[in-house]
Design a protein around this motif. Structure first.
Motif, PDB file in Angstrom:
ATOM      1  N   GLY A 294      -1.725  -2.037  11.319  1.00  0.00           N
ATOM      2  CA  GLY A 294      -2.318  -0.751  10.986  1.00  0.00           C
ATOM      3  C   GLY A 294      -3.365  -0.884   9.891  1.00  0.00           C
ATOM      4  N   GLY A 295      -3.598   0.218   9.176  1.00  0.00           N
ATOM      5  CA  GLY A 295      -4.619   0.207   8.136  1.00  0.00           C
ATOM      6  C   GLY A 295      -4.826   1.595   7.570  1.00  0.00           C
ATOM      7  N   ILE A 296      -5.817   1.732   6.706  1.00  0.00           N
ATOM      8  CA  ILE A 296      -6.124   3.043   6.126  1.00  0.00           C
ATOM      9  C   ILE A 296      -7.504   3.496   6.581  1.00  0.00           C
ATOM     10  N   LEU A 297      -7.600   4.779   6.869  1.00  0.00           N
ATOM     11  CA  LEU A 297      -8.855   5.390   7.274  1.00  0.00           C
ATOM     12  C   LEU A 297      -9.388   6.193   6.092  1.00  0.00           C
TER      13      LEU A 297
ATOM     14  N   GLN B 236      -1.845   5.635  -5.207  1.00  0.00           N
ATOM     15  CA  GLN B 236      -3.174   5.996  -4.736  1.00  0.00           C
ATOM     16  C   GLN B 236      -3.237   6.211  -3.220  1.00  0.00           C
ATOM     17  N   LYS B 237      -2.113   5.990  -2.524  1.00  0.00           N
ATOM     18  CA  LYS B 237      -2.125   6.321  -1.098  1.00  0.00           C
ATOM     19  C   LYS B 237      -2.357   7.818  -0.895  1.00  0.00           C
ATOM     20  N   ASN B 238      -2.170   8.604  -1.962  1.00  0.00           N
ATOM     21  CA  ASN B 238      -2.434  10.040  -1.906  1.00  0.00           C
ATOM     22  C   ASN B 238      -3.826  10.385  -2.424  1.00  0.00           C
TER      23      ASN B 238
ATOM     24  N   TRP C 186       0.826  -1.209   0.000  1.00  0.00           N
ATOM     25  CA  TRP C 186       0.000   0.000   0.000  1.00  0.00           C
ATOM     26  C   TRP C 186       0.864   1.265   0.000  1.00  0.00           C
ATOM     27  N   MET C 187       1.901   1.281   0.814  1.00  0.00           N
ATOM     28  CA  MET C 187       2.759   2.457   0.926  1.00  0.00           C
ATOM     29  C   MET C 187       3.491   2.759  -0.387  1.00  0.00           C
TER      30      MET C 187
ATOM     31  N   TYR D 107      -2.260   4.316   8.849  1.00  0.00           N
ATOM     32  CA  TYR D 107      -1.633   3.903  10.111  1.00  0.00           C
ATOM     33  C   TYR D 107      -0.709   2.709   9.839  1.00  0.00           C
ATOM     34  N   THR D 108       0.500   2.771  10.348  1.00  0.00           N
ATOM     35  CA  THR D 108       1.442   1.659  10.194  1.00  0.00           C
ATOM     36  C   THR D 108       1.550   0.833  11.468  1.00  0.00           C
TER      37      THR D 108
END
Length: 352
Positions: free
Chosen positions: A131-134, A107-109, A102-103, A117-118
């Protein structure tokens, strides 16, 4: 009775079309055959801009999502009801490799990412060791409450006939559509996946059965977050249980909950949720999807006053407002329908 449009069906698709027709002061009457198991009635109603195992931004998200929140917000004001619930969606990483993948993605932007969150953020409630993405511009629509409020509005204004439309009593003429004493200039079918509609039975539909669990948890989960990994967990503030879903079944298209789906959901839920839970119900519905996973919208190949707005599938909440606007604009010759949703892509399958 004379109207501009006869509309068949009263679900998510129909409401979106009706509310855009109102903007042009079009008159209409709706035929509604109540089905308590329709996908619109049992769906959790999520709208999620980043989906799939690879967490990709959903098709046309930057056009669809800002408009859907405005549309449903305006509809809440019109109907004096609350059914749009804007909530962040938290998608935990499955592994360190998943986090690294993901990092590395551009598209992380994405404008739909609130934060990445890591390290674990919600370890008290779920397994999110990596972690994860909000996500933002996300949440859910209380579809049943929206439909009930909208139906009340139609009843008050004498714009709904609560019975199924009988195709045998329908006469399509060049400049009008006749049904008993009703005369309409056009007819729009928003009649769901299993209607056996003789006007559009040549379209390659692929209805999908989906099942959802209703659970109660030993410990309350955060009210402002929807957890989503393998399954989603969402709570309607007007209910005392959580919805957990959903499954996908293309063969056994009935409305009966199954043990197979129950196990699929509980297996995934057990991998995600840390707190104990109790299953209090299981429901099933059938989504009106298409084989290419794009909506089925547009004009009959021969009958120029016969239309369909259907096939919204699993993303109906996000697709319906934007494409209903485009559809109504195309009827009024103001805008061309997107080629990917226009049923003219299937005209070669039609034979009169």
């Amino acid at each position: 009775m004379k109207v501009d449009f006869i509309i068949v069906g009263h679900g998510l698709a129909s409401v979106a079309v009706i509310e855009h027709l109102r903007k042009y002061d079009a008159s209409f009457v709706v035929f509604s055959d109540e089905n308590p198991n329709s996908s619109s009635k049992v769906a959790a109603g999520l709208y999620n801009p980043v989906t799939g195992r690879k967490m990709k931004q959903t098709w046309m998200a930057e056009e669809l999502f800002p408009y859907l929140e405005k549309f449903y917000g305006d509809l809440e004001e019109l109907l004096q009801s609350d059914f749009l619930h804007k909530k962040a969606i938290y998608r935990p990483f499955l592994s360190l490799e998943d986090q690294n993948d993901w990092m590395a993605k551009e598209q992380k932007n994405s404008p739909f990412i609130e934060k990445t969150y890591t390290e674990s953020k919600f370890s008290e409630f779920i397994d999110d060791s990596y972690g994860g993405i909000l996500l933002k511009t996300s949440g859910f629509l209380d579809v049943k409450k929206m439909l009930d409020s909208h139906k009340e509005n139609l009843i008050i204004n004498s714009q709904i006939i609560q019975e199924p439309l009988d195709y045998q009593r329908l006469e399509i003429q060049q400049n009008q559509v006749i049904y008993d004493e009703i005369r309409g200039r056009n007819i729009i079918f928003c009649d769901g996946p299993l209607s056996n509609n003789p006007f559009f039975d040549w379209l390659p539909t692929a209805p999908v059965k989906g099942e959802i669990l209703h659970i109660k948890t030993e410990k309350p989960l955060p009210e402002d977050i929807i957890f989503n990994r393998g399954v989603f967990i969402v709570k309607n503030p007007h209910q005392d249980f959580y919805r957990v879903g959903a499954t996908y079944e293309w063969k056994n298209l009935d409305y009966k909950p199954t043990e197979k789906a129950r196990k699929q959901l509980t297996d995934k839920l057990d991998d995600l949720l840390k707190t104990e839970y109790e299953i209090i119900d299981q429901v099933a519905g059938i989504r009106p999807a298409s084989k290419d996973r794009r909506p089925l919208i547009g004009n009959h190949p021969e009958m120029k006053n016969v239309f369909t707005f259907n096939g919204l599938g699993t993303k109906g909440v996000s697709l319906a407002p934007y494409f209903a606007r485009q559809f109504v604009e195309s009827i009024n010759n103001l805008k061309k329908l997107n080629d990917e949703v226009n049923i003219n892509r299937y005209y070669p399958l039609y034979s009169s």
